[in-house]
Design a protein around this motif. Sequence first.
Motif, PDB file in Angstrom:
ATOM      1  N   GLY A   1     -27.370 -34.732   7.659  1.00 38.34           N
ATOM      2  CA  GLY A   1     -28.794 -34.677   8.024  1.00 38.34           C
ATOM      3  C   GLY A   1     -29.422 -33.353   7.605  1.00 38.34           C
ATOM      4  O   GLY A   1     -30.559 -33.328   7.110  1.00 38.34           O
TER       5      GLY A   1
ATOM      6  N   ILE B   1     -27.695 -42.962   4.578  1.00 39.72           N
ATOM      7  CA  ILE B   1     -26.730 -42.219   3.764  1.00 39.72           C
ATOM      8  C   ILE B   1     -25.428 -42.018   4.541  1.00 39.72           C
ATOM      9  O   ILE B   1     -24.482 -41.403   4.068  1.00 39.72           O
ATOM     10  CB  ILE B   1     -27.353 -40.888   3.261  1.00 39.72           C
ATOM     11  CG1 ILE B   1     -26.559 -40.285   2.096  1.00 39.72           C
ATOM     12  CG2 ILE B   1     -27.491 -39.882   4.402  1.00 39.72           C
ATOM     13  CD1 ILE B   1     -27.283 -39.178   1.345  1.00 39.72           C
TER      14      ILE B   1
ATOM     15  N   THR C   1     -26.390 -40.713  10.752  1.00 32.55           N
ATOM     16  CA  THR C   1     -25.735 -40.418  12.028  1.00 32.55           C
ATOM     17  C   THR C   1     -24.239 -40.740  12.066  1.00 32.55           C
ATOM     18  O   THR C   1     -23.534 -40.215  12.919  1.00 32.55           O
ATOM     19  CB  THR C   1     -26.394 -41.206  13.187  1.00 32.55           C
ATOM     20  OG1 THR C   1     -26.067 -42.592  13.033  1.00 32.55           O
ATOM     21  CG2 THR C   1     -27.897 -41.034  13.228  1.00 32.55           C
TER      22      THR C   1
ATOM     23  N   TYR D   1     -28.992 -34.815  12.712  1.00 32.82           N
ATOM     24  CA  TYR D   1     -29.096 -33.497  12.071  1.00 32.82           C
ATOM     25  C   TYR D   1     -27.724 -32.818  12.107  1.00 32.82           C
ATOM     26  O   TYR D   1     -27.566 -31.683  12.534  1.00 32.82           O
ATOM     27  CB  TYR D   1     -30.166 -32.653  12.785  1.00 32.82           C
ATOM     28  CG  TYR D   1     -30.750 -31.537  11.939  1.00 32.82           C
ATOM     29  CD1 TYR D   1     -31.492 -31.814  10.799  1.00 32.82           C
ATOM     30  CD2 TYR D   1     -30.570 -30.202  12.296  1.00 32.82           C
ATOM     31  CE1 TYR D   1     -32.040 -30.790  10.031  1.00 32.82           C
ATOM     32  CE2 TYR D   1     -31.119 -29.169  11.532  1.00 32.82           C
ATOM     33  CZ  TYR D   1     -31.853 -29.474  10.397  1.00 32.82           C
ATOM     34  OH  TYR D   1     -32.397 -28.456   9.637  1.00 32.82           O
TER      35      TYR D   1
ATOM     36  N   ASN E   1     -23.381 -43.271  13.280  1.00 32.53           N
ATOM     37  CA  ASN E   1     -23.408 -44.117  14.481  1.00 32.53           C
ATOM     38  C   ASN E   1     -23.977 -45.482  14.080  1.00 32.53           C
ATOM     39  O   ASN E   1     -24.154 -45.742  12.891  1.00 32.53           O
ATOM     40  CB  ASN E   1     -24.281 -43.440  15.546  1.00 32.53           C
ATOM     41  CG  ASN E   1     -23.912 -43.876  16.945  1.00 32.53           C
ATOM     42  OD1 ASN E   1     -23.315 -44.927  17.131  1.00 32.53           O
ATOM     43  ND2 ASN E   1     -24.277 -43.074  17.919  1.00 32.53           N
TER      44      ASN E   1
ATOM     45  N   LYS F   1     -13.154 -39.875  12.476  1.00 34.82           N
ATOM     46  CA  LYS F   1     -13.428 -40.293  13.873  1.00 34.82           C
ATOM     47  C   LYS F   1     -12.531 -41.466  14.232  1.00 34.82           C
ATOM     48  O   LYS F   1     -11.946 -41.514  15.306  1.00 34.82           O
ATOM     49  CB  LYS F   1     -14.890 -40.728  14.016  1.00 34.82           C
ATOM     50  CG  LYS F   1     -15.808 -39.563  14.254  1.00 34.82           C
ATOM     51  CD  LYS F   1     -17.040 -39.968  15.047  1.00 34.82           C
ATOM     52  CE  LYS F   1     -17.820 -38.737  15.412  1.00 34.82           C
ATOM     53  NZ  LYS F   1     -19.018 -38.532  14.609  1.00 34.82           N
TER      54      LYS F   1
ATOM     55  N   GLU G   1     -32.534 -36.778  17.086  1.00 32.96           N
ATOM     56  CA  GLU G   1     -31.181 -36.324  17.452  1.00 32.96           C
ATOM     57  C   GLU G   1     -30.854 -36.756  18.878  1.00 32.96           C
ATOM     58  O   GLU G   1     -31.734 -36.994  19.687  1.00 32.96           O
ATOM     59  CB  GLU G   1     -31.061 -34.796  17.356  1.00 32.96           C
ATOM     60  CG  GLU G   1     -30.200 -34.271  16.207  1.00 32.96           C
ATOM     61  CD  GLU G   1     -28.746 -34.732  16.223  1.00 32.96           C
ATOM     62  OE1 GLU G   1     -28.243 -35.158  17.279  1.00 32.96           O
ATOM     63  OE2 GLU G   1     -28.092 -34.650  15.177  1.00 32.96           O
TER      64      GLU G   1
HETATM   65  P1  NAD Z   1     -22.092 -35.247  11.905  1.00 28.35           P
HETATM   66  O1  NAD Z   1     -21.293 -35.722  13.044  1.00 28.35           O
HETATM   67  O2  NAD Z   1     -22.025 -33.819  11.486  1.00 28.35           O
HETATM   68  O3  NAD Z   1     -23.650 -35.590  12.123  1.00 28.35           O
HETATM   69  C1  NAD Z   1     -24.125 -36.784  12.685  1.00 28.35           C
HETATM   70  C2  NAD Z   1     -25.309 -36.407  13.594  1.00 28.35           C
HETATM   71  O4  NAD Z   1     -25.931 -37.595  14.034  1.00 28.35           O
HETATM   72  C3  NAD Z   1     -24.858 -35.627  14.846  1.00 28.35           C
HETATM   73  O5  NAD Z   1     -25.567 -34.416  14.931  1.00 28.35           O
HETATM   74  C4  NAD Z   1     -25.157 -36.571  15.988  1.00 28.35           C
HETATM   75  O6  NAD Z   1     -25.552 -35.903  17.170  1.00 28.35           O
HETATM   76  C5  NAD Z   1     -26.301 -37.395  15.404  1.00 28.35           C
HETATM   77  N1  NAD Z   1     -26.459 -38.707  16.045  1.00 28.35           N
HETATM   78  C6  NAD Z   1     -25.502 -39.550  16.520  1.00 28.35           C
HETATM   79  N2  NAD Z   1     -26.063 -40.645  17.044  1.00 28.35           N
HETATM   80  C7  NAD Z   1     -27.407 -40.497  16.893  1.00 28.35           C
HETATM   81  C8  NAD Z   1     -28.523 -41.302  17.243  1.00 28.35           C
HETATM   82  N3  NAD Z   1     -28.390 -42.481  17.875  1.00 28.35           N
HETATM   83  N4  NAD Z   1     -29.759 -40.853  16.915  1.00 28.35           N
HETATM   84  C9  NAD Z   1     -29.929 -39.656  16.297  1.00 28.35           C
HETATM   85  N5  NAD Z   1     -28.911 -38.841  15.950  1.00 28.35           N
HETATM   86  C10 NAD Z   1     -27.656 -39.272  16.242  1.00 28.35           C
HETATM   87  O7  NAD Z   1     -21.677 -36.159  10.674  1.00 28.35           O
HETATM   88  P2  NAD Z   1     -21.951 -35.856   9.112  1.00 28.35           P
HETATM   89  O8  NAD Z   1     -20.807 -35.113   8.548  1.00 28.35           O
HETATM   90  O9  NAD Z   1     -23.328 -35.343   8.968  1.00 28.35           O
HETATM   91  O10 NAD Z   1     -21.839 -37.338   8.524  1.00 28.35           O
HETATM   92  C11 NAD Z   1     -22.786 -38.332   8.859  1.00 28.35           C
HETATM   93  C12 NAD Z   1     -22.418 -39.654   8.179  1.00 28.35           C
HETATM   94  O11 NAD Z   1     -22.500 -39.501   6.755  1.00 28.35           O
HETATM   95  C13 NAD Z   1     -20.991 -40.133   8.434  1.00 28.35           C
HETATM   96  O12 NAD Z   1     -20.985 -41.535   8.477  1.00 28.35           O
HETATM   97  C14 NAD Z   1     -20.233 -39.652   7.224  1.00 28.35           C
HETATM   98  O13 NAD Z   1     -19.041 -40.372   7.040  1.00 28.35           O
HETATM   99  C15 NAD Z   1     -21.271 -39.882   6.145  1.00 28.35           C
HETATM  100  N6  NAD Z   1     -21.160 -39.099   4.898  1.00 28.35           N
HETATM  101  C16 NAD Z   1     -21.776 -39.640   3.816  1.00 28.35           C
HETATM  102  C17 NAD Z   1     -21.753 -38.972   2.609  1.00 28.35           C
HETATM  103  C18 NAD Z   1     -22.411 -39.579   1.401  1.00 28.35           C
HETATM  104  O14 NAD Z   1     -22.154 -39.126   0.285  1.00 28.35           O
HETATM  105  N7  NAD Z   1     -23.245 -40.579   1.561  1.00 28.35           N
HETATM  106  C19 NAD Z   1     -21.139 -37.722   2.505  1.00 28.35           C
HETATM  107  C20 NAD Z   1     -20.554 -37.177   3.648  1.00 28.35           C
HETATM  108  C21 NAD Z   1     -20.590 -37.862   4.851  1.00 28.35           C
END
Ligand code: NAD
Length: 440
Positions: free
Chosen positions: A229, A303, A280, A225, A282, A166, A247
């Motif tokens: 998520g 996470i 998220t 989600y 976010n 992003k 969400e």
């Molecule tokens: P994604 O964009 O697929 O999912 C994020 C979701 O959060 C989206 O559906 C979005 O609509 C929702 N969202 C955004 N703002 C929100 C809010 N205020 N309230 C509720 N929902 C909200 O992203 P992803 O691939 O699922 O990754 C999520 C995060 O996890 C990122 O920061 C990514 O870098 C990180 N990540 C962590 C690991 C790990 O091992 N811990 C692995 C992969 C990704």
Amino acid sequence: MALTVSKTPTGSEYKVKDISQAVFGRLEIELAEVEMPGLMSCRSEFGPSQPFQGARITGSLHMTVQSAVLIETLTALGAEVRWCSCNIFSTQDHAAAAIARDSAGVKAEEEYEKSGKLPDVNGCENREYRIVFRIIKDRLLVDPTRYRRIKERLVGVSEETTTGVKRLYQMQANGSLLFPAINVNDSVTKKKFDNLYGCRHSLPDGLKRATDVIIAGKIAVVCGYGDVGKGCAAALKRAGARVIVTEIDPICALQALMDGTPVLTLEDVVSEADIFLTTTGNKNIIMVHHMKQMKNNAIVCNIGHFDNEIDMHGLETYPGVKRITVKPQTDRWVFPETNNGIIVLAEGRLINLGCATGHPSFVMSCSFTNQVIAQLELWKERGAGKYEKKVYVLPKHLDEKVAALHLGKLGAKLTKLTPAQAACISVPVEGPYKPPQYRY
Ligand code: NAD
Ligand code: ADE
């Protein structure tokens, strides 16, 4: 504890907690190699031609056993590698020690950022950024000519995670991207595996190691989600939790409902739930005013990539709040008005790498095979003008290759299309391949 820079007999610099753990690290790296068929096949396919001869690759990524197998794949292909952990809690000291001893320079220090003065870093929200800024500032004080030529020398960057890509797209849009970048996250064999199945495995691992509470029967709120998520919600459900999703995206919300999971707001459930998880990418998702309303010993964790989803600053500065450290990365924060405590894991950083050892090797092999392929592509095409200062994704055939490399290990046999079947389903594609840029 401040660590000092040491050197191996061959001159490699390293900073690790305990180099004597290298023996243990090597044993776990050898176990992981068997579970990482994609990386091992990169070694056998590309190793003999040494395609990275002359390349210096630097990585900033969790220094785990799995990353060690990635590092040693890059070195097996001829690269000179230096590595820096990207998170203060995720370093596996034994893996770092083995890499420092045998393969690459590693700076795997976990605690040095807790001491010393940080520069003014207005606008930077997390400590990892501040560490990097401090290192740069200190080095510039010693040698003001440092870092001048990085931009010119840099061939390109491959980025691992949703939040990172992003940022790259934002830089591309505002003209501040200084190098070609490959978005590894949006390879299907990364985002739909690591983010989903990886988190499905490593979230409950972290929760259990940190708290020892039973998940069955608990009400768990998963904020977001997307792929992460979805994986986390699936894991919590399988463990017997009653899951609720929050969400902002109507499509992801509908998906949650179709998966049988209610979608509510945090305000609706804040005083009823037992476990809260942010996924998220976010910021400002669980604020201190939410935490104040939670049940005694509600568990709060994140996470997502950065530690800004949970309002740690608000919690730390809440008047009269008391922090009781149960063990490293498990803190109970007690509010003065109610005497209720909440349990915050990994200080709001990613729980699966702060309280557990991250994703397992097999799923990381999918992610890291994409990384190797991306690095090979950037290095091969350097100076050829193929890549501008933009963000690219890998072509579909390479995504399929990564998947194919992992099938044998799980005993799969792929059905082959007949020519007539191939003709029946083939669709002409215009322009370069675009993997799904949406999160569903
Ligand atoms: P994604 O964009 O697929 O999912 C994020 C979701 O959060 C989206 O559906 C979005 O609509 C929702 N969202 C955004 N703002 C929100 C809010 N205020 N309230 C509720 N929902 C909200 O992203 P992803 O691939 O699922 O990754 C999520 C995060 O996890 C990122 O920061 C990514 O870098 C990180 N990540 C962590 C690991 C790990 O091992 N811990 C692995 C992969 C990704
Ligand atoms: N991200 C998630 N799990 C990981 C692991 N085991 N190693 C490196 N990065 C990771």
